[in-house]
Design a protein around this motif. Structure first.
Motif, PDB file in Angstrom:
ATOM      1  N   HIS A  71       0.868  -1.177   0.000  1.00  0.00           N
ATOM      2  CA  HIS A  71       0.000   0.000   0.000  1.00  0.00           C
ATOM      3  C   HIS A  71       0.904   1.225   0.000  1.00  0.00           C
ATOM      4  O   HIS A  71       2.056   1.168   0.449  1.00  0.00           O
ATOM      5  CB  HIS A  71      -0.906   0.011   1.240  1.00  0.00           C
ATOM      6  CG  HIS A  71      -1.959   1.072   1.191  1.00  0.00           C
ATOM      7  ND1 HIS A  71      -1.757   2.346   1.679  1.00  0.00           N
ATOM      8  CD2 HIS A  71      -3.224   1.051   0.686  1.00  0.00           C
ATOM      9  CE1 HIS A  71      -2.856   3.073   1.482  1.00  0.00           C
ATOM     10  NE2 HIS A  71      -3.757   2.315   0.891  1.00  0.00           N
ATOM     11  N   MET A  72       0.397   2.339  -0.502  1.00  0.00           N
ATOM     12  CA  MET A  72       1.217   3.550  -0.567  1.00  0.00           C
ATOM     13  C   MET A  72       1.780   3.942   0.788  1.00  0.00           C
ATOM     14  O   MET A  72       2.869   4.507   0.881  1.00  0.00           O
ATOM     15  CB  MET A  72       0.406   4.712  -1.145  1.00  0.00           C
ATOM     16  CG  MET A  72       0.301   4.720  -2.653  1.00  0.00           C
ATOM     17  SD  MET A  72       1.907   4.650  -3.500  1.00  0.00           S
ATOM     18  CE  MET A  72       2.697   6.126  -2.859  1.00  0.00           C
ATOM     19  N   LYS A  73       1.056   3.623   1.850  1.00  0.00           N
ATOM     20  CA  LYS A  73       1.556   3.989   3.185  1.00  0.00           C
ATOM     21  C   LYS A  73       2.851   3.236   3.512  1.00  0.00           C
ATOM     22  O   LYS A  73       3.687   3.739   4.276  1.00  0.00           O
ATOM     23  CB  LYS A  73       0.504   3.723   4.254  1.00  0.00           C
ATOM     24  CG  LYS A  73       0.117   2.268   4.446  1.00  0.00           C
ATOM     25  CD  LYS A  73      -0.981   2.128   5.490  1.00  0.00           C
ATOM     26  CE  LYS A  73      -1.367   0.664   5.701  1.00  0.00           C
ATOM     27  NZ  LYS A  73      -2.465   0.513   6.686  1.00  0.00           N
ATOM     28  N   ASP A  74       3.026   2.023   2.913  1.00  0.00           N
ATOM     29  CA  ASP A  74       4.269   1.275   3.130  1.00  0.00           C
ATOM     30  C   ASP A  74       5.455   2.041   2.564  1.00  0.00           C
ATOM     31  O   ASP A  74       6.527   2.107   3.183  1.00  0.00           O
ATOM     32  CB  ASP A  74       4.193  -0.108   2.450  1.00  0.00           C
ATOM     33  CG  ASP A  74       3.100  -0.980   3.022  1.00  0.00           C
ATOM     34  OD1 ASP A  74       2.892  -0.926   4.243  1.00  0.00           O
ATOM     35  OD2 ASP A  74       2.465  -1.720   2.247  1.00  0.00           O
ATOM     36  N   LEU A  75       5.269   2.627   1.383  1.00  0.00           N
ATOM     37  CA  LEU A  75       6.335   3.390   0.744  1.00  0.00           C
ATOM     38  C   LEU A  75       6.506   4.744   1.409  1.00  0.00           C
ATOM     39  O   LEU A  75       7.633   5.228   1.568  1.00  0.00           O
ATOM     40  CB  LEU A  75       6.031   3.560  -0.751  1.00  0.00           C
ATOM     41  CG  LEU A  75       7.153   4.081  -1.651  1.00  0.00           C
ATOM     42  CD1 LEU A  75       8.418   3.238  -1.503  1.00  0.00           C
ATOM     43  CD2 LEU A  75       6.692   4.089  -3.116  1.00  0.00           C
ATOM     44  N   SER A  76       5.408   5.343   1.833  1.00  0.00           N
ATOM     45  CA  SER A  76       5.475   6.646   2.502  1.00  0.00           C
ATOM     46  C   SER A  76       6.269   6.572   3.803  1.00  0.00           C
ATOM     47  O   SER A  76       6.961   7.521   4.179  1.00  0.00           O
ATOM     48  CB  SER A  76       4.058   7.170   2.796  1.00  0.00           C
ATOM     49  OG  SER A  76       3.337   7.391   1.616  1.00  0.00           O
ATOM     50  N   LYS A  77       6.178   5.430   4.496  1.00  0.00           N
ATOM     51  CA  LYS A  77       6.895   5.270   5.755  1.00  0.00           C
ATOM     52  C   LYS A  77       8.400   5.371   5.580  1.00  0.00           C
ATOM     53  O   LYS A  77       9.101   5.932   6.418  1.00  0.00           O
ATOM     54  CB  LYS A  77       6.547   3.918   6.388  1.00  0.00           C
ATOM     55  CG  LYS A  77       5.166   3.855   7.015  1.00  0.00           C
ATOM     56  CD  LYS A  77       4.914   2.469   7.592  1.00  0.00           C
ATOM     57  CE  LYS A  77       3.519   2.370   8.186  1.00  0.00           C
ATOM     58  NZ  LYS A  77       3.238   0.993   8.705  1.00  0.00           N
ATOM     59  N   ILE A  78       8.903   4.825   4.468  1.00  0.00           N
ATOM     60  CA  ILE A  78      10.352   4.823   4.289  1.00  0.00           C
ATOM     61  C   ILE A  78      10.859   6.076   3.579  1.00  0.00           C
ATOM     62  O   ILE A  78      12.033   6.408   3.675  1.00  0.00           O
ATOM     63  CB  ILE A  78      10.830   3.555   3.538  1.00  0.00           C
ATOM     64  CG1 ILE A  78      10.230   3.486   2.133  1.00  0.00           C
ATOM     65  CG2 ILE A  78      10.503   2.306   4.330  1.00  0.00           C
ATOM     66  CD1 ILE A  78      10.777   2.348   1.308  1.00  0.00           C
ATOM     67  N   THR A  79       9.959   6.771   2.869  1.00  0.00           N
ATOM     68  CA  THR A  79      10.377   8.008   2.184  1.00  0.00           C
ATOM     69  C   THR A  79      10.127   9.230   3.050  1.00  0.00           C
ATOM     70  O   THR A  79      10.648  10.306   2.778  1.00  0.00           O
ATOM     71  CB  THR A  79       9.624   8.191   0.856  1.00  0.00           C
ATOM     72  OG1 THR A  79       8.219   8.291   1.116  1.00  0.00           O
ATOM     73  CG2 THR A  79       9.884   7.040  -0.083  1.00  0.00           C
ATOM     74  N   TYR A 104      -2.700   0.639  -4.142  1.00  0.00           N
ATOM     75  CA  TYR A 104      -1.995  -0.630  -3.971  1.00  0.00           C
ATOM     76  C   TYR A 104      -1.128  -0.934  -5.194  1.00  0.00           C
ATOM     77  O   TYR A 104      -1.507  -0.615  -6.324  1.00  0.00           O
ATOM     78  CB  TYR A 104      -2.986  -1.783  -3.758  1.00  0.00           C
ATOM     79  CG  TYR A 104      -3.727  -1.720  -2.448  1.00  0.00           C
ATOM     80  CD1 TYR A 104      -3.259  -2.393  -1.328  1.00  0.00           C
ATOM     81  CD2 TYR A 104      -4.900  -0.968  -2.327  1.00  0.00           C
ATOM     82  CE1 TYR A 104      -3.935  -2.335  -0.116  1.00  0.00           C
ATOM     83  CE2 TYR A 104      -5.589  -0.900  -1.119  1.00  0.00           C
ATOM     84  CZ  TYR A 104      -5.101  -1.583  -0.014  1.00  0.00           C
ATOM     85  OH  TYR A 104      -5.769  -1.519   1.169  1.00  0.00           O
ATOM     86  N   PHE A 105       0.000  -1.566  -4.955  1.00  0.00           N
ATOM     87  CA  PHE A 105       0.899  -1.894  -6.053  1.00  0.00           C
ATOM     88  C   PHE A 105       1.719  -3.131  -5.714  1.00  0.00           C
ATOM     89  O   PHE A 105       1.796  -3.557  -4.559  1.00  0.00           O
ATOM     90  CB  PHE A 105       1.833  -0.714  -6.356  1.00  0.00           C
ATOM     91  CG  PHE A 105       2.724  -0.302  -5.195  1.00  0.00           C
ATOM     92  CD1 PHE A 105       4.018  -0.800  -5.070  1.00  0.00           C
ATOM     93  CD2 PHE A 105       2.254   0.587  -4.231  1.00  0.00           C
ATOM     94  CE1 PHE A 105       4.834  -0.423  -4.005  1.00  0.00           C
ATOM     95  CE2 PHE A 105       3.065   0.980  -3.161  1.00  0.00           C
ATOM     96  CZ  PHE A 105       4.354   0.467  -3.049  1.00  0.00           C
ATOM     97  N   THR A 106       2.312  -3.718  -6.751  1.00  0.00           N
ATOM     98  CA  THR A 106       3.213  -4.859  -6.571  1.00  0.00           C
ATOM     99  C   THR A 106       4.609  -4.454  -7.042  1.00  0.00           C
ATOM    100  O   THR A 106       4.760  -3.510  -7.823  1.00  0.00           O
ATOM    101  CB  THR A 106       2.753  -6.087  -7.379  1.00  0.00           C
ATOM    102  OG1 THR A 106       2.677  -5.727  -8.774  1.00  0.00           O
ATOM    103  CG2 THR A 106       1.396  -6.573  -6.907  1.00  0.00           C
TER     104      THR A 106
END
Length: 223
Positions: free
Chosen positions: A20-28, A54-56
């Motif tokens: 989910h975008m929040k997964d990527l937002s957490k690390i960026t 959502y993405f893969t």
């Protein structure tokens, strides 16, 4: 396209089926940065949006950054892959072989040169995808998402066929990583020593065991 080292921050997200975008937002640490990086990853062929938010990610994203430029032609071709089916079984592959002219890669070519895994999808590089599409449709093939015949545009270098199949396998990821390992073991001398993937130890051990489980005659590259 230019692949920048900043994109490697995505490697810290860890591997899982869907993000989910929040997964990527957490690390960026920034939603805007997360969307920008995801856009670049999608452009390269590393990421695919499955639905809103959502993405893969392809497992090839987690290869060393210095390998990314070598994977890019494969990723770009895979991004433009088109799937076709008729009977949705091995007969489709036989008919496609009779109909299309091109360079076979991934499942079927990897099996020919390693005898490791039974092939499923018939990937073939063609010079003119639209023409190849017309030829398949004349044979009553339908285009969709579940066909076993996959056509891709010829992108990048094909001078060293074994090297290209190896990189295609790494780029595609999944079960194809085992094929890449087998190619590296059986055709080590055909590969550029400076262009190598990294693999999990347990996968390498598994492939070595399977290759050694029964005598195999190494297939010719010209099969």
């Amino acid at each position: 396209m230019m692949l920048r080292p900043e994109l490697t921050i995505a490697q810290t997200i860890g591997e899982k089926p869907v993000y989910h975008m929040k997964d990527l937002s957490k690390i960026t640490e920034s939603r805007a940065t997360a969307y920008r990086i995801l856009g670049k990853l999608r452009e390269a062929g590393f990421a695919e949006q499955v639905r809103e938010g959502y993405f893969t990610l392809r497992s090839s994203l987690f290869q060393p950054f210095n390998l990314w430029s070598n994977l890019l032609p494969s990723l770009q071709a895979l991004k433009q892959a088109r799937f076709f089916g008729l009977s949705y079984n091995e007969n489709d592959v036989r008919l496609a072989r009779q109909t299309l002219k091109g360079i076979v890669t991934l499942d079927y070519r990897a099996y020919e040169i390693t005898r490791l895994q039974s092939p499923h999808l018939f990937f073939i590089y063609v010079g003119n995808p639209d023409q190849a599409t017309s030829m398949l449709k004349e044979r009553n093939f339908s285009e969709g998402t579940k066909g076993r015949v996959v056509i891709m545009p010829r992108i990048g270098e094909f001078g060293n066929e074994i090297q290209r199949v190896y990189l295609d396998c790494i780029a595609y990821g999944g079960r194809s990583l085992l094929d890449a390992i087998a190619i590296e073991i059986l055709h080590n001398e055909d590969l550029d020593p400076n262009i190598r993937g990294t693999f999990k130890t347990e996968d390498v051990v598994k492939v070595r065991e399977e290759l050694g489980a029964q005598p195999r005659t190494r297939s010719s590259q010209d099969n």
